[in-house]
Design a protein around this motif. Structure first.
Motif, short mmCIF file in Angstrom:
data_model
loop_
_atom_site.label_atom_id
_atom_site.label_comp_id
_atom_site.label_asym_id
_atom_site.label_seq_id
_atom_site.Cartn_x
_atom_site.Cartn_y
_atom_site.Cartn_z
N THR A 242 85.43 13.74 37.05
CA THR A 242 85.34 15.10 37.62
C THR A 242 86.70 15.78 37.69
O THR A 242 86.80 16.99 37.51
CB THR A 242 84.71 15.07 39.02
OG1 THR A 242 85.42 14.14 39.85
CG2 THR A 242 83.25 14.68 38.95
N GLN A 246 87.33 19.19 35.84
CA GLN A 246 87.72 20.38 36.59
C GLN A 246 88.97 21.01 35.99
O GLN A 246 89.06 22.24 35.87
CB GLN A 246 87.96 20.01 38.05
CG GLN A 246 88.25 21.21 38.95
CD GLN A 246 88.09 20.86 40.42
OE1 GLN A 246 87.10 20.24 40.81
NE2 GLN A 246 89.05 21.26 41.24
N SER A 250 88.45 24.54 34.00
CA SER A 250 89.20 25.66 34.58
C SER A 250 90.09 26.31 33.53
O SER A 250 90.21 27.54 33.46
CB SER A 250 90.02 25.19 35.78
OG SER A 250 89.20 24.73 36.83
N GLY A 258 84.95 24.53 40.49
CA GLY A 258 84.62 23.22 41.01
C GLY A 258 83.62 22.53 40.09
O GLY A 258 82.77 23.19 39.50
N VAL A 259 83.74 21.21 39.97
CA VAL A 259 82.85 20.45 39.09
C VAL A 259 82.26 19.30 39.88
O VAL A 259 82.99 18.54 40.53
CB VAL A 259 83.60 19.91 37.85
CG1 VAL A 259 82.65 19.10 36.98
CG2 VAL A 259 84.22 21.05 37.05
#
Length: 267
Positions: A242, A246, A250, A258-259
């Motif tokens: 993650t 992210q 981004s 957000g992930v």
């Protein structure tokens, strides 16, 4: 079906973000859910059965989120599994495929290059698509292993990425191609570098806007368009790391996001 329900989008990793951006621009009021299956990327060197299983798993996850439509933002997955998914699930499914029709209309030399993954180049669906246009133009297929991995790491401008692009694009130019199809949704992330290598006379074509138009038509025909003018939100999941997802999403999305981690059952 509730018209405010979200639209599910998935890809082997970050490539489908190019499609997601087109959807966001064309349908700003729609809620979008995106899954990057990065722990299984790239799909391009996987078997047909493997890709179909991942497509089935991710579709089940998105259906659990209550999506009203599904977008397969991966040429490789489309080639391997779209017919199977459409015959299995009632939800409308929009898929991508290399934009050869646009390329045929664009070329002046009659030579079109197609950068694709290995799996796409070997698929029956892609072969069938080629046969529709090979009588009109010469299409040169160039598998491009390694490019997806560079994008998944966020390596969009480095020397290693440039070397790969030069390796794959130079033969197309030597053969007289004046139009190059970016036959993976990952590849538009490298458009600036590909354009620099190919030169200003070469047209680069991808499918993001065409997919967005098709999704609009499908939703409209089924009376599923969200009429609420409030901008819809976008949520992201990954089957991989993650923190890395992210960072890269981004970067590619152009704003911090957000992930979330996919639940274990879907990894």
């Amino acid at each position: 079906m509730d018209t405010s329900a979200p639209i599910g989008v998935f890809d082997s990793g970050m490539g489908g973000l190019t499609v997601l951006q087109a959807l966001r621009q064309a349908l700003p009021q729609e809620r979008l859910l995106y899954v990057a299956d990065s722990s299984h990327a790239p799909y391009g060197d996987k078997s047909l059965e493997y890709i179909q299983q991942r497509a089935l798993t991710l579709t089940h996850f998105l259906l659990e989120q209550g999506v009203k439509a599904l977008v397969i933002a991966s040429n490789t997955t489309t080639a391997a599994s779209v017919d199977f998914l459409r015959s299995t699930f009632p939800v409308p499914i929009v898929a991508v495929e290399p934009a050869l029709k646009l390329a045929v209309a664009s070329t002046r030399t009659g030579v079109v290059g197609a950068l694709v993954t290995v799996a796409t180049s070997q698929s029956t669906r892609f072969t069938t698509l080629l046969e529709r246009f090979r009588q009109d133009v010469k299409v040169i297929i160039q598998p491009a292993p390694g490019l997806v991995e560079q994008i998944e790491m966020g390596e969009l401008t480095g020397s290693a990425t440039r070397a790969l692009i030069e390796r794959y694009v130079t033969p197309l130019l030597a053969a007289g191609a004046d139009t190059i199809v970016l036959g993976s949704t990952h590849y538009p992330h490298l458009r600036p570098l590909i354009a620099e290598v190919a030169g200003p006379e070469v047209v680069l074509i991808d499918t993001g806007e065409a997919v967005a138009r098709q999704l609009h038509r499908v939703l409209e025909a089924r009376e599923l368009l969200n009429e609420d003018p409030t901008p819809g939100d976008v949520q992201f999941w990954t089957s991989g790391d993650t923190q890395l997802a992210q960072q890269v999403i981004s970067l590619l999305w152009g704003t911090p996001v957000g992930v979330q981690q996919l639940p274990e059952a879907f990894i």
